[in-house]
Design an enzyme around this catalytic site. Structure first.
Site, mmCIF file in Angstrom:
data_model
loop_
_atom_site.group_PDB
_atom_site.id
_atom_site.type_symbol
_atom_site.label_atom_id
_atom_site.label_comp_id
_atom_site.label_asym_id
_atom_site.label_seq_id
_atom_site.Cartn_x
_atom_site.Cartn_y
_atom_site.Cartn_z
ATOM 1 N N HIS A 1 -22.964 -37.397 -10.272
ATOM 2 C CA HIS A 1 -22.441 -36.946 -11.562
ATOM 3 C C HIS A 1 -20.978 -37.315 -11.748
ATOM 4 O O HIS A 1 -20.508 -37.469 -12.878
ATOM 5 C CB HIS A 1 -22.642 -35.435 -11.709
ATOM 6 C CG HIS A 1 -24.057 -35.049 -11.994
ATOM 7 N ND1 HIS A 1 -24.588 -35.054 -13.263
ATOM 8 C CD2 HIS A 1 -25.060 -34.667 -11.166
ATOM 9 C CE1 HIS A 1 -25.856 -34.680 -13.214
ATOM 10 N NE2 HIS A 1 -26.168 -34.440 -11.944
ATOM 11 N N HIS B 1 -33.052 -36.206 -12.860
ATOM 12 C CA HIS B 1 -31.757 -36.814 -12.571
ATOM 13 C C HIS B 1 -31.867 -38.330 -12.707
ATOM 14 O O HIS B 1 -32.494 -38.995 -11.890
ATOM 15 C CB HIS B 1 -31.352 -36.423 -11.147
ATOM 16 C CG HIS B 1 -30.068 -36.996 -10.660
ATOM 17 N ND1 HIS B 1 -28.981 -36.218 -10.322
ATOM 18 C CD2 HIS B 1 -29.680 -38.272 -10.407
ATOM 19 C CE1 HIS B 1 -27.996 -36.983 -9.886
ATOM 20 N NE2 HIS B 1 -28.404 -38.234 -9.930
ATOM 21 N N ASP C 1 -28.566 -35.204 -16.156
ATOM 22 C CA ASP C 1 -29.767 -34.417 -15.896
ATOM 23 C C ASP C 1 -30.412 -34.131 -17.243
ATOM 24 O O ASP C 1 -29.730 -33.718 -18.198
ATOM 25 C CB ASP C 1 -29.423 -33.099 -15.199
ATOM 26 C CG ASP C 1 -28.932 -33.297 -13.774
ATOM 27 O OD1 ASP C 1 -29.191 -34.371 -13.194
ATOM 28 O OD2 ASP C 1 -28.295 -32.373 -13.244
ATOM 29 N N SER D 1 -21.166 -36.755 -5.244
ATOM 30 C CA SER D 1 -22.097 -36.514 -6.346
ATOM 31 C C SER D 1 -22.180 -37.690 -7.301
ATOM 32 O O SER D 1 -21.166 -38.222 -7.747
ATOM 33 C CB SER D 1 -21.678 -35.273 -7.129
ATOM 34 O OG SER D 1 -22.475 -35.126 -8.292
ATOM 35 N N GLN E 1 -18.010 -29.922 -8.743
ATOM 36 C CA GLN E 1 -19.035 -30.107 -7.719
ATOM 37 C C GLN E 1 -18.734 -29.259 -6.488
ATOM 38 O O GLN E 1 -19.642 -28.713 -5.855
ATOM 39 C CB GLN E 1 -19.141 -31.582 -7.331
ATOM 40 C CG GLN E 1 -20.308 -31.897 -6.399
ATOM 41 C CD GLN E 1 -21.661 -31.666 -7.053
ATOM 42 O OE1 GLN E 1 -21.799 -31.839 -8.276
ATOM 43 N NE2 GLN E 1 -22.659 -31.290 -6.277
ATOM 44 N N ALA F 1 -25.103 -32.315 -3.701
ATOM 45 C CA ALA F 1 -24.142 -33.208 -3.049
ATOM 46 C C ALA F 1 -22.863 -32.461 -2.696
ATOM 47 O O ALA F 1 -22.408 -31.588 -3.439
ATOM 48 C CB ALA F 1 -23.803 -34.380 -3.970
ATOM 49 N N GLU G 1 -35.983 -35.340 -7.608
ATOM 50 C CA GLU G 1 -35.309 -34.826 -8.798
ATOM 51 C C GLU G 1 -35.725 -35.661 -10.009
ATOM 52 O O GLU G 1 -35.031 -36.613 -10.392
ATOM 53 C CB GLU G 1 -33.785 -34.853 -8.634
ATOM 54 C CG GLU G 1 -33.263 -33.893 -7.570
ATOM 55 C CD GLU G 1 -31.749 -33.722 -7.607
ATOM 56 O OE1 GLU G 1 -31.085 -34.391 -8.439
ATOM 57 O OE2 GLU G 1 -31.238 -32.920 -6.813
#
Length: 203
Positions: free
Chosen positions: A121, A174, A128, A119, A93, A114, A171
């Site tokens: 993730h 996401h 995603d 993040s 990230q 982010a 998004e």
């Protein structure tokens, strides 16, 4: 920020002003948010709540299982869902965010990417789907995800028109795993996860 939480066993429960007043308006202890932070049993990461740099090592089993179930259901209607980005480490990230800052400036990058440690993730609970473009919302798959993801425990984490709350632009690709019960509640009420947990999202 100005949020007040009741802390028991390391878990945070947000208090409303009325609840705080009902307790006699005790003087709160001011401190940085815990990292990682769990509120109402949900792991939270946003601009206000970071994760430790060493947190996470891949998608969780429950996230993978839920996505596979969702992909199967979509496939039965002739639609194809695939993961284009799943778990991202702090280092990954950091590299991604730095690239966006160099190309678009920090203020603009902060609207859609982010900072490292912030993040979704990195939680291992986020994927995603298909493409990282707002145009996903106008595809058959994007419309199906928006209407059905909650049945498998996923939410569209950054909905349209909620940037002032989530801190990020729309998004549609996401999705974040929160479990079927919470995802269904958020779908029915139109609340973001931040609103449900009573938190802000700002650096």
């Amino acid at each position: 920020g100005s949020s007040i939480y009741h802390v028991v066993g390391g878990e945070l429960t947000p208090l409303t002003g009325a609840e705080w007043n009902a307790l006699g308006s005790p003087a709160p202890t001011v401190q940085d948010p815990p990292s990682p932070a769990y509120i109402r049993g949900i792991l939270l990461v946003n601009k206000s709540f970071p994760l430790p740099a060493d947190f996470g090592d891949g998608l969780t089993d429950e996230t993978v299982d839920a996505f596979e179930a969702m992909r199967g259901a979509a496939s039965s209607t002739g639609l194809s869902l695939r993961v284009v980005s799943g778990f991202r480490s702090y280092a990954s990230q950091e590299a991604l965010y730095s690239r966006y800052v160099r190309s678009q400036g920090q203020a603009e990058a902060d609207r859609f990417s982010a900072r490292p440690g912030h993040s979704e993730h990195q939680t291992g609970l986020t994927v995603d789907i298909n493409q990282t473009s707002a145009g996903f919302a106008n595809t058959d798959e994007g419309r199906w995800v928006a209407e059905n993801a909650h049945q498998f425990g996923f939410i569209v984490r950054y909905p349209d028109g909620k940037e002032d709350i989530t801190g990020y632009t729309f998004e549609p690709w996401h999705v974040r795993y929160v479990g079927v019960e919470v995802a269904t509640y958020l779908k029915d009420t139109g609340l973001t996860l931040d609103e449900y947990l009573g938190v802000s999202s700002a650096y």
